[in-house]
Design a protein around this motif. Structure first.
Motif, PDB file in Angstrom:
ATOM      1  N   LEU A 263       0.848  -1.180   0.000  1.00 32.07           N
ATOM      2  CA  LEU A 263       0.000   0.000   0.000  1.00 32.07           C
ATOM      3  C   LEU A 263       0.888   1.236   0.000  1.00 32.07           C
ATOM      4  N   VAL A 264       0.835   2.015  -1.089  1.00 31.60           N
ATOM      5  CA  VAL A 264       1.539   3.296  -1.152  1.00 31.60           C
ATOM      6  C   VAL A 264       0.573   4.327  -0.584  1.00 31.60           C
ATOM      7  N   ASP A 265       0.883   4.821   0.601  1.00 28.00           N
ATOM      8  CA  ASP A 265      -0.057   5.630   1.381  1.00 28.00           C
ATOM      9  C   ASP A 265       0.409   7.079   1.469  1.00 28.00           C
ATOM     10  N   PHE A 266      -0.337   7.996   0.834  1.00 32.88           N
ATOM     11  CA  PHE A 266      -0.036   9.428   0.882  1.00 32.88           C
ATOM     12  C   PHE A 266      -0.794  10.058   2.051  1.00 32.88           C
ATOM     13  N   TRP A 267      -0.086  10.748   2.923  1.00 32.80           N
ATOM     14  CA  TRP A 267      -0.690  11.294   4.121  1.00 32.80           C
ATOM     15  C   TRP A 267       0.154  12.471   4.619  1.00 32.80           C
ATOM     16  N   ALA A 268      -0.196  13.046   5.770  1.00 30.00           N
ATOM     17  CA  ALA A 268       0.595  14.104   6.404  1.00 30.00           C
ATOM     18  C   ALA A 268       0.169  14.246   7.855  1.00 30.00           C
ATOM     19  N   ALA A 269       1.087  14.699   8.680  1.00 32.69           N
ATOM     20  CA  ALA A 269       0.793  14.905  10.106  1.00 32.69           C
ATOM     21  C   ALA A 269      -0.306  15.943  10.298  1.00 32.69           C
ATOM     22  N   TRP A 270      -0.358  16.960   9.407  1.00 31.18           N
ATOM     23  CA  TRP A 270      -1.325  18.046   9.549  1.00 31.18           C
ATOM     24  C   TRP A 270      -2.712  17.689   9.014  1.00 31.18           C
ATOM     25  N   VAL A 295       3.262  -1.587   3.875  1.00 36.41           N
ATOM     26  CA  VAL A 295       2.852  -0.205   3.617  1.00 36.41           C
ATOM     27  C   VAL A 295       4.089   0.639   3.368  1.00 36.41           C
ATOM     28  N   PHE A 296       3.983   1.561   2.405  1.00 36.88           N
ATOM     29  CA  PHE A 296       5.059   2.501   2.084  1.00 36.88           C
ATOM     30  C   PHE A 296       4.462   3.897   2.233  1.00 36.88           C
ATOM     31  N   GLY A 297       4.757   4.564   3.345  1.00 38.57           N
ATOM     32  CA  GLY A 297       4.155   5.854   3.637  1.00 38.57           C
ATOM     33  C   GLY A 297       4.875   7.012   2.964  1.00 38.57           C
ATOM     34  N   VAL A 298       4.117   7.861   2.296  1.00 34.86           N
ATOM     35  CA  VAL A 298       4.677   9.050   1.630  1.00 34.86           C
ATOM     36  C   VAL A 298       4.027  10.284   2.246  1.00 34.86           C
ATOM     37  N   SER A 299       4.828  11.091   2.945  1.00 37.58           N
ATOM     38  CA  SER A 299       4.288  12.237   3.678  1.00 37.58           C
ATOM     39  C   SER A 299       4.377  13.528   2.869  1.00 37.58           C
ATOM     40  N   ASP A 314       1.114   7.742  16.094  1.00 34.71           N
ATOM     41  CA  ASP A 314       0.109   6.880  15.463  1.00 34.71           C
ATOM     42  C   ASP A 314       0.570   5.434  15.317  1.00 34.71           C
ATOM     43  N   LYS A 315       1.812   5.168  15.790  1.00 33.22           N
ATOM     44  CA  LYS A 315       2.372   3.799  15.770  1.00 33.22           C
ATOM     45  C   LYS A 315       2.404   3.213  14.356  1.00 33.22           C
ATOM     46  N   LEU A 316       2.977   3.989  13.450  1.00 31.83           N
ATOM     47  CA  LEU A 316       3.091   3.588  12.046  1.00 31.83           C
ATOM     48  C   LEU A 316       4.463   2.949  11.842  1.00 31.83           C
ATOM     49  N   THR A 317       4.529   1.648  11.950  1.00 30.46           N
ATOM     50  CA  THR A 317       5.815   0.954  12.038  1.00 30.46           C
ATOM     51  C   THR A 317       6.385   0.488  10.697  1.00 30.46           C
ATOM     52  N   TRP A 318       5.849   1.011   9.608  1.00 29.59           N
ATOM     53  CA  TRP A 318       6.357   0.634   8.289  1.00 29.59           C
ATOM     54  C   TRP A 318       7.328   1.693   7.765  1.00 29.59           C
ATOM     55  N   ALA A 342      -4.721   9.493   0.412  1.00 32.24           N
ATOM     56  CA  ALA A 342      -4.850   8.822  -0.880  1.00 32.24           C
ATOM     57  C   ALA A 342      -3.928   7.625  -0.859  1.00 32.24           C
ATOM     58  N   ASN A 343      -4.329   6.548  -1.499  1.00 28.65           N
ATOM     59  CA  ASN A 343      -3.449   5.383  -1.526  1.00 28.65           C
ATOM     60  C   ASN A 343      -3.613   4.570  -2.805  1.00 28.65           C
ATOM     61  N   PHE A 344      -2.588   3.760  -3.067  1.00 23.43           N
ATOM     62  CA  PHE A 344      -2.556   2.880  -4.233  1.00 23.43           C
ATOM     63  C   PHE A 344      -2.095   1.505  -3.755  1.00 23.43           C
TER      64      PHE A 344
END
Length: 372
Positions: A263-270, A295-299, A314-318, A342-344
């Protein structure tokens, strides 16, 4: 001889008058303002261009009245009438017509605009949406009360009702775009809807528009976005990119492909909705990580400290990466991401098999592919 000369002079004067008449009849706009309480107030006619507010005309009111007259407007577009050095403003569609704006300075936002055909179309859409908008506002008030009282059953019920109203609003706006192919209101409405549409659907609405409407700046930008969206549509190979992790190490997307599901996960702290969605992603990750889900997080953050703190909180360990460029994030632009979360979802070959899967939808898709 004298009579012939006089006739020539009369012909010349008539010709000059005709030229001036032709010049004055060129397409142009006129704005007549009648704003109570606005004596000696300077009004600015402004528009948004390249992310900035640009002033295109101005006038000083005398006893609340002012007049602006300008050249030809290429096509009707939304503009702002602002009282200089204040936050008082109203918006309307400017076009080649004589437009009258009446109202009060202390409630400029509610000023009445007449004379613009495009503004009339926009007002019609707003009016058609009023019943749904009122229902939604009432639901939101109830939701706040239920949330403050800790009534989770009530909030869940209200969320479902709100989702149904949102769907009705969306359909109403889509119908407007579909049924008004020559309206210059349609581009802005389609642009606002596009965040929840795929490239093919956006393109179908654009293709049905009249040529003049389809040539507006908004639609040209949408066409460019559609071209990018098609490269990241379901069934396409996910484009590779490389960014730094929090420790400054470059990590490529291709280095993570190979898991059964990524999961390519687009997010942000704000981003509030992102933070509310994170527990759902964590839950799926913990349940299916050992079965091949990663999961591959993209901030899209700007401040590293905020980004790192949110990962911890948020305990995001990836694996996480970012270029700390906010909406100019290079991967977000590559993937046509214009709203987050948003995610792919990628298969083990790096092919996109799902998009924007949240909550139960994400869990169901992962379960479908990986099993119990």
């Amino acid at each position: 001889m004298k009579k012939i000369k006089m006739m020539k002079n009369l012909f010349y004067l008539a010709f000059i008058a005709a030229v001036f008449a032709a010049c004055s009849s060129e397409p142009h706009y006129v704005i007549n303002g009648k704003i109570a309480g606005a004596d000696s107030v300077k009004f600015l006619l402004q528009k948004r261009a390249d992310g900035k507010i640009v002033t295109i005309d101005s006038a000083i009111a005398y006893k609340g009245s002012f007049r602006m007259k300008g050249g030809s407007v290429k096509h009707p577009e939304m503009v702002l009438l602002t009282a200089a050095n204040t936050r008082l403003r109203t918006q309307f569609y400017l076009e080649n017509a004589e437009i009258t704006i009446t109202g009060k300075i202390d409630s400029l936002f509610a000023a009445k605009v007449t004379g613009s055909k495009t503004q009339d179309e926009y007002n019609g859409l707003i009016q058609a949406n009023k019943v749904l908008n009122d229902k939604y506002s009432n639901l939101y008030t109830q939701y706040q009360v239920a949330e403050q009282s800790g009534d989770t059953a009530k909030t869940a019920q209200l969320e479902k009702e709100a989702t149904a109203i949102e769907a009705e609003m969306t359909n109403l706006q889509k119908d407007f775009v579909k049924n008004n192919p020559s309206s210059f209101v349609a581009p802005a409405i389609l642009a606002s809807l596009s965040y929840e549409m795929d490239g093919n659907e956006i393109e179908s609405y654009i293709n049905a528009m009249d040529t003049a409407v389809a040539n507006t700046d908004i639609i040209r930008s949408l066409k460019e976005r559609v071209a990018v969206m098609k490269t990241v549509a379901i069934g396409q190979k996910a484009p590779d990119f490389t960014m730094n992790d929090p420790e400054g190490n470059p990590v490529s997307l291709s280095s993570k492909i190979g898991a059964k599901l990524l999961l390519v996960d687009f997010w942000a702290a704000w981003c509030g909705p992102c933070r509310r969605e994170n527990p759902n992603v964590v839950k799926v990750y913990r349940e299916y990580n050992k079965k091949g889900f990663d999961v591959f997080g993209v901030s899209l953050d700007q401040k590293k400290d905020d980004w790192v703190k949110a990962i911890s909180d948020d305990k995001l360990t990836w694996t996480h990466v970012s270029d700390l460029q906010y909406w100019n994030n290079s991967a977000a632009r590559m993937y046509a991401v214009s709203a987050i979360p948003a995610n792919f979802l990628l298969d083990e070959q790096g092919v996109i098999i799902g998009k924007n899967l949240r909550g139960e939808d994400l869990a169901a898709k992962v379960k479908e592919v990986l099993g119990n």
